[in-house]
Design a protein around this motif. Structure first.
Motif, PDB file in Angstrom:
ATOM      1  N   UNK A   1       9.213   6.239   6.558  1.00 14.58           N
ATOM      2  CA  UNK A   1       8.184   7.459   7.140  1.00 14.58           C
ATOM      3  C   UNK A   1       8.668   8.767   7.404  1.00 14.58           C
ATOM      4  N   UNK A   2       9.981   8.696   7.307  1.00 12.76           N
ATOM      5  CA  UNK A   2      10.668  10.081   7.432  1.00 12.76           C
ATOM      6  C   UNK A   2      10.744  10.849   6.106  1.00 12.76           C
TER       7      UNK A   2
ATOM      8  N   UNK B   1       2.381   7.626   3.535  1.00 17.60           N
ATOM      9  CA  UNK B   1       2.901   6.499   4.524  1.00 17.60           C
ATOM     10  C   UNK B   1       1.989   5.510   4.818  1.00 17.60           C
ATOM     11  N   UNK B   2       0.794   5.337   4.099  1.00 14.87           N
ATOM     12  CA  UNK B   2      -0.135   3.896   4.294  1.00 14.87           C
ATOM     13  C   UNK B   2       0.724   2.691   4.354  1.00 14.87           C
ATOM     14  N   UNK B   3       1.319   2.403   3.310  1.00 10.35           N
ATOM     15  CA  UNK B   3       2.046   1.053   3.198  1.00 10.35           C
ATOM     16  C   UNK B   3       3.248   0.977   4.371  1.00 10.35           C
ATOM     17  N   UNK B   4       3.854   2.079   4.436  1.00 10.46           N
ATOM     18  CA  UNK B   4       4.825   2.540   5.341  1.00 10.46           C
ATOM     19  C   UNK B   4       4.537   2.094   6.661  1.00 10.46           C
ATOM     20  N   UNK B   5       3.263   2.556   7.166  1.00 12.91           N
ATOM     21  CA  UNK B   5       2.604   2.335   8.234  1.00 12.91           C
ATOM     22  C   UNK B   5       2.259   1.034   8.608  1.00 12.91           C
ATOM     23  N   UNK B   6       1.690   0.262   7.658  1.00  7.50           N
ATOM     24  CA  UNK B   6       1.238  -1.072   7.758  1.00  7.50           C
ATOM     25  C   UNK B   6       2.592  -1.751   7.993  1.00  7.50           C
TER      26      UNK B   6
ATOM     27  N   UNK C   1       5.974   7.498  -5.566  1.00  6.46           N
ATOM     28  CA  UNK C   1       5.945   6.482  -4.627  1.00  6.46           C
ATOM     29  C   UNK C   1       7.008   6.464  -3.544  1.00  6.46           C
ATOM     30  N   UNK C   2       6.955   5.491  -2.877  1.00  7.42           N
ATOM     31  CA  UNK C   2       7.854   5.409  -1.729  1.00  7.42           C
ATOM     32  C   UNK C   2       8.427   3.881  -1.710  1.00  7.42           C
TER      33      UNK C   2
ATOM     34  N   UNK D   1       9.450  -2.432   2.636  1.00  5.30           N
ATOM     35  CA  UNK D   1       9.143  -2.705   3.948  1.00  5.30           C
ATOM     36  C   UNK D   1       8.052  -3.495   4.124  1.00  5.30           C
ATOM     37  N   UNK D   2       6.967  -3.094   3.335  1.00  2.00           N
ATOM     38  CA  UNK D   2       5.574  -3.624   3.494  1.00  2.00           C
ATOM     39  C   UNK D   2       5.742  -4.950   2.777  1.00  2.00           C
ATOM     40  N   UNK D   3       6.380  -5.214   1.651  1.00  4.44           N
ATOM     41  CA  UNK D   3       6.716  -6.608   0.861  1.00  4.44           C
ATOM     42  C   UNK D   3       7.367  -7.593   1.794  1.00  4.44           C
TER      43      UNK D   3
END
Length: 182
Positions: A146-147, A152-157, A82-83, A89-91
């Motif tokens: 993201x790096x 990267x899905x949740x990170x992009x959102x 996971x990330x 960040x998403x939460x």
């Protein structure tokens, strides 16, 4: 009437090597067909293996997966990768967005009460300042995440929600500040 003649079936790999039938001339090729070099040069034009494998090839009738599909990468471990920074960040971004939406819905109810305007102005200012800094934190966490990770899905959102929220609150603060001095 006689039955049509069928070619002899070669012995399977799990059966004994000695033929149980009278010897018949060999009717299948002994070497694999040659294909032009390039991507997928080891894949035959048909999408399935040949019916008669070459004798002496042993029990393995298929090429190893790595040589047939060079771009295929098997997962390194079945464990979940996971990330955590992206998830955090998403939460943060979604929680702050939900808090801002909740105050937008509650605003008409607070304005209708006694002294509601002063209370709502102070509440809006406090929530706006906290939301701006929380959006910036979520944006920074998202840009770091993201790096680091390929998921990267949740990170992009999170980057999208936090960036839009921070820009929106910054312009809201600037316009309110400009309207007070004009």
């Amino acid at each position: 009437m006689s039955e049509p003649q069928q070619p002899p079936v070669p012995p399977a790999a799990h059966l004994p090597a000695a033929p149980q039938y009278p010897a018949a001339p060999q009717q299948y090729p002994t070497a694999p067909p040659q294909f032009p070099a390039g991507v997928g040069s080891q894949i035959p034009p048909t999408a399935h293996p040949t019916a008669y494998p070459a004798p002496g090839s042993g029990p393995q009738a298929y090429a190893p997966a790595g040589s047939v599909f060079p771009a295929h990468v098997a997962p390194s471990s079945p464990a979940r990768t996971g990330n955590p920074l992206g998830a955090a960040a998403f939460v943060i971004a979604v929680a702050i967005l939900a808090a801002n939406l909740l105050t937008s819905v509650a605003r008409p109810f607070v304005y209708s009460g006694d002294g509601g305007f002063e209370f709502m102005l102070a509440l809006d200012n406090g929530i706006g300042i906290l939301s701006f800094f929380a959006y910036v934190v979520a944006l920074v966490l998202g840009l770091i995440a993201v790096r680091r990770s390929p998921s990267r899905l949740l990170t992009g959102i999170a980057i999208g929600v936090a960036g839009a929220g921070a820009i929106g609150l910054a312009f809201t603060g600037l316009t309110i500040g400009l309207f007070q001095y004009l």
